[in-house]
Write a protein that holds these residues in place. Sequence first.
Motif, PDB file in Angstrom:
ATOM      1  N   GLY A 209      79.738  66.478 -10.348  1.00  0.00           N
ATOM      2  CA  GLY A 209      80.683  65.408 -10.633  1.00  0.00           C
ATOM      3  C   GLY A 209      81.082  64.692  -9.350  1.00  0.00           C
ATOM      4  N   ALA A 210      81.818  63.599  -9.531  1.00  0.00           N
ATOM      5  CA  ALA A 210      82.227  62.799  -8.377  1.00  0.00           C
ATOM      6  C   ALA A 210      83.038  63.625  -7.388  1.00  0.00           C
ATOM      7  N   LEU A 211      83.893  64.486  -7.898  1.00  0.00           N
ATOM      8  CA  LEU A 211      84.711  65.280  -6.981  1.00  0.00           C
ATOM      9  C   LEU A 211      83.890  66.345  -6.267  1.00  0.00           C
ATOM     10  N   ASP A 212      82.878  66.873  -6.955  1.00  0.00           N
ATOM     11  CA  ASP A 212      81.990  67.824  -6.286  1.00  0.00           C
ATOM     12  C   ASP A 212      81.363  67.170  -5.063  1.00  0.00           C
ATOM     13  N   ILE A 213      81.014  65.899  -5.232  1.00  0.00           N
ATOM     14  CA  ILE A 213      80.382  65.180  -4.121  1.00  0.00           C
ATOM     15  C   ILE A 213      81.417  64.828  -3.068  1.00  0.00           C
ATOM     16  N   LEU A 386      79.465  53.783  -1.699  1.00  0.00           N
ATOM     17  CA  LEU A 386      80.540  53.927  -0.728  1.00  0.00           C
ATOM     18  C   LEU A 386      80.236  54.971   0.332  1.00  0.00           C
ATOM     19  N   ILE A 387      79.327  55.869   0.016  1.00  0.00           N
ATOM     20  CA  ILE A 387      79.022  56.922   0.973  1.00  0.00           C
ATOM     21  C   ILE A 387      77.902  56.454   1.884  1.00  0.00           C
ATOM     22  N   ALA A 419      87.681  64.578   7.213  1.00  0.00           N
ATOM     23  CA  ALA A 419      86.982  65.026   8.415  1.00  0.00           C
ATOM     24  C   ALA A 419      85.530  65.340   8.061  1.00  0.00           C
ATOM     25  N   HIS A 420      84.601  64.800   8.857  1.00  0.00           N
ATOM     26  CA  HIS A 420      83.180  65.041   8.614  1.00  0.00           C
ATOM     27  C   HIS A 420      82.558  65.815   9.771  1.00  0.00           C
ATOM     28  N   GLU A 480      76.828  67.919   0.386  1.00  0.00           N
ATOM     29  CA  GLU A 480      76.926  66.956  -0.715  1.00  0.00           C
ATOM     30  C   GLU A 480      77.130  65.542  -0.161  1.00  0.00           C
ATOM     31  N   HIS A 481      77.737  65.407   0.999  1.00  0.00           N
ATOM     32  CA  HIS A 481      77.836  64.076   1.623  1.00  0.00           C
ATOM     33  C   HIS A 481      76.471  63.629   2.132  1.00  0.00           C
ATOM     34  N   GLU A 482      75.777  64.555   2.783  1.00  0.00           N
ATOM     35  CA  GLU A 482      74.431  64.253   3.277  1.00  0.00           C
ATOM     36  C   GLU A 482      73.534  63.772   2.134  1.00  0.00           C
ATOM     37  N   GLU A 483      73.566  64.530   1.029  1.00  0.00           N
ATOM     38  CA  GLU A 483      72.721  64.172  -0.115  1.00  0.00           C
ATOM     39  C   GLU A 483      73.099  62.821  -0.701  1.00  0.00           C
TER      40      GLU A 483
END
Length: 493
Positions: A209-213, A386-387, A419-420, A480-483
């Motif tokens: 889901g969006a929050l998982d990502i 957006l990501i 933070a990333h 999940e951000h990378e993906e």
Amino acid sequence: MVPSRRRFLIGCGAAAASAGLCGQLGRGASAPFSNALPIPRLIDAAASGHTVHLKAISGRHAFIEGKPARTYGYSAPILGPVVRVRRGDEVQMVVDNHLDAATTGHWHGLLVPGHNDGGPQQLIQPRERWRPVLKVDQPAATLWFHPHPHGDTARQIYMGLAGMIIVDDGSDARLGLPRTFGVDDLPLILQDRQFDSDGSIEYDNKTLGALDIAYGARGDTVIVNGAIAPVARVPTGLVRLRLLNAANAQNFELRFSDRRVFHVIASDGGFLSAPAALNQLVIAPAERFEVLVDFADGKPVVLETGPDEQMGAFGRLAPDGSSDYVPVMRFEPTATSTAFKELPTRLTEPAPVNSASAVRRRQLILNSGLCATRTETGRHAELASLIGINGKPFDIGRIDIETKLGTTEVWQITSIGMAHPFHVHGALFRVLSIEGEPPPAHLAAWKDTLLVEDTAELLVAFDRPAMRTHPFMFHCHILEHEEAGLMGQYVCA
Ligand code: C2O
Ligand code: CU
């Protein structure tokens, strides 16, 4: 609106917080300190004829007794061996893919040319083999390896594919550091997992889901080397812990139950100039720290982790502001005659950096598009736009940056959303500043990953070549951000 099934304990979105799910870590089923700390098998490359086989396989592993889960591992049901290599060695790696999905073998932190780096271009199809020769030429450090097939990296690592690499350049003996693997030199691979009632771990790329990502896959249970809340017997002296955060998204905020000190001796790229004493150590996904801990008093102690405070505006949960530390593992010292007693005062001065020599300056803005994730019904696609980095989501057909071999550049990294943990392949960097201030001592040596809360300036040293066919990646190591697109590519010639 049908809410999508919440697969992970997505920490801290407004929805999760109001549902009372936050506080996350430590809610999982576990009888603490009943498992002995598993120590991965050590493969010493020199002792195995400079050839190292790694077989990506699926297996079964019972995180919870009597409830085996389907997992992945490298020549093991979960995780993989610790591979020790010496500076100056050439090591023949043989990576076999026995999974039913394409994978890659990426050597995180190892300085090798792009075509040996195992990035997303270097797919190993099911039943195929990849045989790179890795020339090891960098200072002693703790590195790791994991898959990097774009679109399936997060799942494969979550299922268990990760292992450690130790680069040895002779300084352990010279500095008199603990170095007996599994005795006073312990690999600690820290992760978190969410267990279903049958003890399984699941990760389905299609139902995220969006929050998982947005927050990354987070579980309520910490595992160390694949075990829930294990216990390690250690000598009554100084013990070296090689800490690796191999979680998909979780930052671990480590402390000891009695507040004893972490003497940080090394970060991602090698030794600090001198040990840095900390009572609390934050380790972000993909970061490594080597620490010395003094167990000379013979007292058992628990390593704990706190609430992840690096998640931006949504990160703080506990309405009462209470800190919510949970056990990671326990140490039980037992007397031995051979324990290390003396903390070195000096380590190895990292090679000097001169930011005046930088040939150019770049600005990278990492955006996880958090503001678009208010609802759980959002889909991957709605977030994707957006990501990205500097407004562009990852495109495997696009080279974002061209660098010159043998030069340095200043990269200013800015995080938006949260933070990333920013990571660069094929290069090491020094932290010039964090929010405009010089870095703390434990972040001042060579690194390849840095948790950027707001803004940091890095001096990146480009010492390995990468062509357009096999460029190096730079990305957020929240998988999940990378993906979802927080990744770019650079070449170096
Ligand atoms: Cu740990 Cu792109 O890597
Ligand atoms: Cu990120």
